[in-house]
Design an enzyme around this catalytic site. Sequence first.
Site, PDB file in Angstrom:
ATOM      1  N   GLU A   1       0.817  -1.200   0.000  1.00  0.00           N
ATOM      2  CA  GLU A   1       0.000   0.000   0.000  1.00  0.00           C
ATOM      3  C   GLU A   1       0.857   1.259   0.000  1.00  0.00           C
ATOM      4  O   GLU A   1       0.422   2.315  -0.466  1.00  0.00           O
ATOM      5  CB  GLU A   1      -0.922  -0.007   1.227  1.00  0.00           C
ATOM      6  CG  GLU A   1      -2.200   0.785   1.040  1.00  0.00           C
ATOM      7  CD  GLU A   1      -3.226   0.491   2.120  1.00  0.00           C
ATOM      8  OE1 GLU A   1      -4.209  -0.204   1.820  1.00  0.00           O
ATOM      9  OE2 GLU A   1      -3.042   0.956   3.261  1.00  0.00           O
TER      10      GLU A   1
ATOM     11  N   HIS B   1       8.259 -27.395  -0.582  1.00  0.00           N
ATOM     12  CA  HIS B   1       7.678 -28.578  -1.224  1.00  0.00           C
ATOM     13  C   HIS B   1       6.535 -28.205  -2.155  1.00  0.00           C
ATOM     14  O   HIS B   1       5.824 -29.083  -2.641  1.00  0.00           O
ATOM     15  CB  HIS B   1       7.210 -29.565  -0.153  1.00  0.00           C
ATOM     16  CG  HIS B   1       8.340 -30.113   0.658  1.00  0.00           C
ATOM     17  ND1 HIS B   1       8.915 -31.351   0.439  1.00  0.00           N
ATOM     18  CD2 HIS B   1       9.029 -29.565   1.689  1.00  0.00           C
ATOM     19  CE1 HIS B   1       9.890 -31.554   1.301  1.00  0.00           C
ATOM     20  NE2 HIS B   1       9.987 -30.478   2.076  1.00  0.00           N
TER      21      HIS B   1
ATOM     22  N   LYS C   1     -14.189   0.519  -3.889  1.00  0.00           N
ATOM     23  CA  LYS C   1     -15.293   0.994  -3.055  1.00  0.00           C
ATOM     24  C   LYS C   1     -16.318   1.753  -3.889  1.00  0.00           C
ATOM     25  O   LYS C   1     -17.536   1.570  -3.724  1.00  0.00           O
ATOM     26  CB  LYS C   1     -14.757   1.897  -1.941  1.00  0.00           C
ATOM     27  CG  LYS C   1     -13.858   1.205  -0.945  1.00  0.00           C
ATOM     28  CD  LYS C   1     -13.366   2.193   0.114  1.00  0.00           C
ATOM     29  CE  LYS C   1     -12.388   1.556   1.075  1.00  0.00           C
ATOM     30  NZ  LYS C   1     -11.884   2.511   2.072  1.00  0.00           N
TER      31      LYS C   1
END
Length: 444
Positions: free
Chosen positions: A299, A320, A435
């Site tokens: 951010e 792995h 948003k």
Amino acid sequence: MNSLRLDFTYGLEAGNALRKLTEQQDGSAVAALQERIAKAYRTLLDGTGAGNDFLGWVRLPEQISEAETEAMIAKAEEFKKKSELFVCIGIGGSYLGTRAVTEALKPQLAAAMPGCPAIVYAGHQLGQDYMNELLELLDKHDYTLCVISKSGTTTEPAIAFRLLRNHLEKKYGKEEARQRIVAITDRAKGALRTLATEEGYTTYVVPDNIGGRYSVLSPVGLFPLAVAGVDIKALVAGAAQMQARLITPHLDWASNIAAQYALFRQIQYVEKGKKVELLVNFEPRFYYLSEWWKQLYGESEGKQGKGLFPSNAGFTTDLHSLGQYIQEGERLFFESVLSLEKQHTSIIIPQEKRNLDGMNFVAGKEMAYVNQKAEEGTLMAHSEQGNVPVLRIVVPQLTALHIGELIYFFEFACGLSGYSMDVNPFDQPGVEAYKQNMFRLLGK
């Protein structure tokens, strides 16, 4: 006392350059980037850069008073006595710091620290089934809650608080419910401040000059951490210790590990063309610290088409699954390794007469020793054969003091790195895009 340190042994060309710099030898190979970091250092401390109204975190550790921490500890003790569960409502920086520190310090297979309520989180996502399960769980247990939001109108925590406040008031009645709620919000304005004042909730302040991802050492993190059983005085002391180490009259390249880390990152990004920083650990308790770190750097730096992509991996588990790609895939990344020096406990691997699993070669050794050799072998393979530059960030032990050091170290280095890239490390304009679309689709 041992303190956080960096190890450039596996850092390839950048590691060699940084070693010369810290040993005060010729640093001309990285002089231009070094000057950019030095300029960023002055900008950060003088408060002359973009986002300078959000620099309250820089000197926060030394400014936190004992009276402040004592007040939070006293309220936390009240909550502990009446809670089996403690609900922490928040998203992003209002949640990740608390979870990072708690998960690093509590027993790994226990729900909580001894004598403390287990923390459950809400408002950090919009999962309906999760919320239903949480409400059903809270039907069966005594609980308290803390809501963290500067405005009180951020979608995820606002919906969670609406649902949980309703549940709390139905379970305990309005009067008792208000004794079980703490709000951490703006000092004077916003929806949550208005409600908290009207209802008489205990409140703590989200500082005006500290953004969410830099707020874990403020009441945003300190109060819920106190409820969780973390020694918040030691946490703040560790951060203050690191602050004193990093803020000096003149930038000392030999001792300033935040400047060294920022420079190492910029060498990889600017000189070597790396696109990804992989934060690696060989200790599972570092997982949520890595998640907090991802928000902090992603951010802060990811804007204007710039920035390293922050990712993380837990070794040896991910060796792995991702190990093949890391060793031989496209050379997109470098690794920063959170390396834990000392465990809290000791366990010795036993000898077996038949040795069917072939593990007698490590019999009599501690598991931690085997893990240490796995780490060394991995870093050798990745750097020497895989040509992946690796930096070790060595944490002496998982204590509140050393976690406080680590948090402040990462924050300070992030400010330096962002300013050196000519971005504002303290805003997040791109977060608003989703948003706006969501509100439009919901008919707001």
